[in-house]
Every structure is written in C-alpha cells, then in structure tokens.
Design a protein around this motif. Structure first.
Motif, short mmCIF file in Angstrom:
data_model
loop_
_atom_site.label_atom_id
_atom_site.label_comp_id
_atom_site.label_asym_id
_atom_site.label_seq_id
_atom_site.Cartn_x
_atom_site.Cartn_y
_atom_site.Cartn_z
N GLN A 148 0.95 -0.83 -0.25
CA GLN A 148 -0.05 -0.38 0.24
C GLN A 148 0.75 1.37 0.16
O GLN A 148 0.23 2.58 0.55
N ARG A 183 3.42 7.44 -1.28
CA ARG A 183 2.29 7.75 -0.60
C ARG A 183 1.54 6.39 -0.85
O ARG A 183 1.95 6.07 -0.45
N ASP A 185 -1.76 4.89 0.67
CA ASP A 185 -3.12 3.91 -0.12
C ASP A 185 -3.65 3.26 1.26
O ASP A 185 -2.97 2.22 1.56
N HIS A 193 -11.33 4.78 -2.04
CA HIS A 193 -9.80 4.88 -2.36
C HIS A 193 -9.66 6.17 -2.05
O HIS A 193 -9.02 6.14 -2.37
N GLY A 195 -5.85 7.98 -1.20
CA GLY A 195 -3.96 8.18 -0.76
C GLY A 195 -3.22 9.12 -0.42
O GLY A 195 -3.84 10.38 -0.59
N MET A 209 -5.19 11.30 -3.83
CA MET A 209 -6.42 10.06 -4.25
C MET A 209 -7.81 10.30 -3.42
O MET A 209 -7.57 10.57 -2.59
#
Length: 209
Positions: A148, A183, A185, A193, A195, A209
């Motif tokens: 992630q 980043r 996530d 979703h 980020g 994100m």
C-alpha cells in the motif's frame, strides 16, 4: 458482750472484701467486647486486587513503521487503534506519527468504514455476526501492508484532480517534481480509495487520491 463481738466479726469481714473473681471476669469481658483489640489482625491481602486499565476498551491495534514524511528516513509510525464496547460498535483512530513524536495525520474510521467492503466477499445474501467481526478484525490487521506504499506519490503525467478537498495546484505540481515522495493508500468504506502523502511545500499530510 464478748460473744456479741465474735458474732459480728464475720459480717464486717464480708463488707470489707474485694469483688469476687466472677465479677472481675464479667467486667473484663464487657470491656473486651466494646473495644476489641485489633493489634493482632493480619494486614489486608491486596495481591489479588483487580487492576484498573484506562485502555480496557481497546479491541485491536495494528502498527507499522515506514518511510513517509522523510523518504530517506527515519521511518514514521503508522497506527490504527480500534476501540469500543464490541467489534461491531467500535471506532478506529488512524494516526501517522513522525520520528520526533508529532502526530502529522489523524483520521477516524467507523466500524461501517471497515466493514462495508465485506459485500464483495460474501457468498450468501447476509453475513453472520461472527463473519462480520472476523472481517473487521482482518481489515485492521491488514491495514498497513507494504503493497500500500507507493513511490512516486504523484505521477508526472497525472492531471490535477479537482475533486480533492484542500489540495491546490501548487502542492500538486511540487509533488510531481519529487520522484522519491511516498504515498500511502487505504480503503475507507466500500469504494472510497484514498491516498495520502507528505507535502514538503505545505509541511503537512495531503490527500492526493
């Protein structure tokens, strides 16, 4: 006359005598009951006293250390603490803390935020309570997987997203010039979703994100 005095002597002796042993014992017993002697009592046993914990409502904690605000380190501490009366009534606190001990990011995640994506794994129309609880705990345990974390945080060719709150063009352009920016996530809810990355320009964590 002499006989009279001889008869009187036993009576005089009885009047001048001290209280009997029976009377002494009775008085002594009453004194003992009104003021009991506690000097011989043992100290109270506190070895089995139940400890009181201020974090007794903590149900699950997930932790990870990863470079984030400083690409070359030291690493930041990622933590998700899930608290509540039960798994299906809890709330998670997601924090990122830098090496100096300062919390640079905090977000609250409700139980529905963590459970919503269960719908994609269900084999039956409904899930049991045990299945729901197991899924929430699994989500917490897997919240900080290495897959992630991504570098760069922002692709050079990506267009500026206009639908992200508190993200401005200058910050976005600056991140595009930083190939080592990292980043993280994560999923919130069923399809949200997200980020986040550290912005050296703004000196804070920003959502990208």
């Amino acid at each position: 006359m002499r006989l009279f005095w001889l008869a009187l002597l036993p009576l005089l002796a009885a009047c001048n005598s001290t209280p009997s042993a029976v009377n002494e014992g009775t008085v002594s017993g009453m004194t003992d009951r009104s003021t009991p002697d506690t000097s011989a009592l043992p100290a109270p046993d506190t070895s089995h006293t139940k400890a009181v914990s201020a974090v007794s409502d903590t149900l699950r904690v997930a932790r990870a250390r990863h470079n984030f605000s400083s690409p070359k380190g030291p690493a930041d501490a990622f933590k998700l603490v899930f608290r509540g009366p039960s798994v299906l009534e809890g709330t998670g606190e997601f924090t990122i803390t830098d090496a100096s001990g300062q919390v640079i990011f905090r977000e609250m995640l409700t139980e529905p935020d963590l459970e919503a994506s269960l719908v994609y794994e269900m084999k039956n129309p409904t899930a049991t309570r045990a299945e729901r609880e197991a899924f929430v705990l699994k989500r917490i345990d897997q919240f900080f997987q290495s897959s992630q974390f991504h570098t760069p945080a922002v692709d050079k060719k990506s267009a500026f997203p206009t639908n992200i709150e508190n993200l401005d063009q200058a910050t976005w352009t600056d991140l595009q010039q930083r190939p080592d920016a990292i980043r993280f996530d994560y999923l919130k809810g069923k399809e949200d979703h997200r980020g986040v990355t550290w912005s050296p320009l703004k000196k804070q964590v920003v959502r990208v994100m």
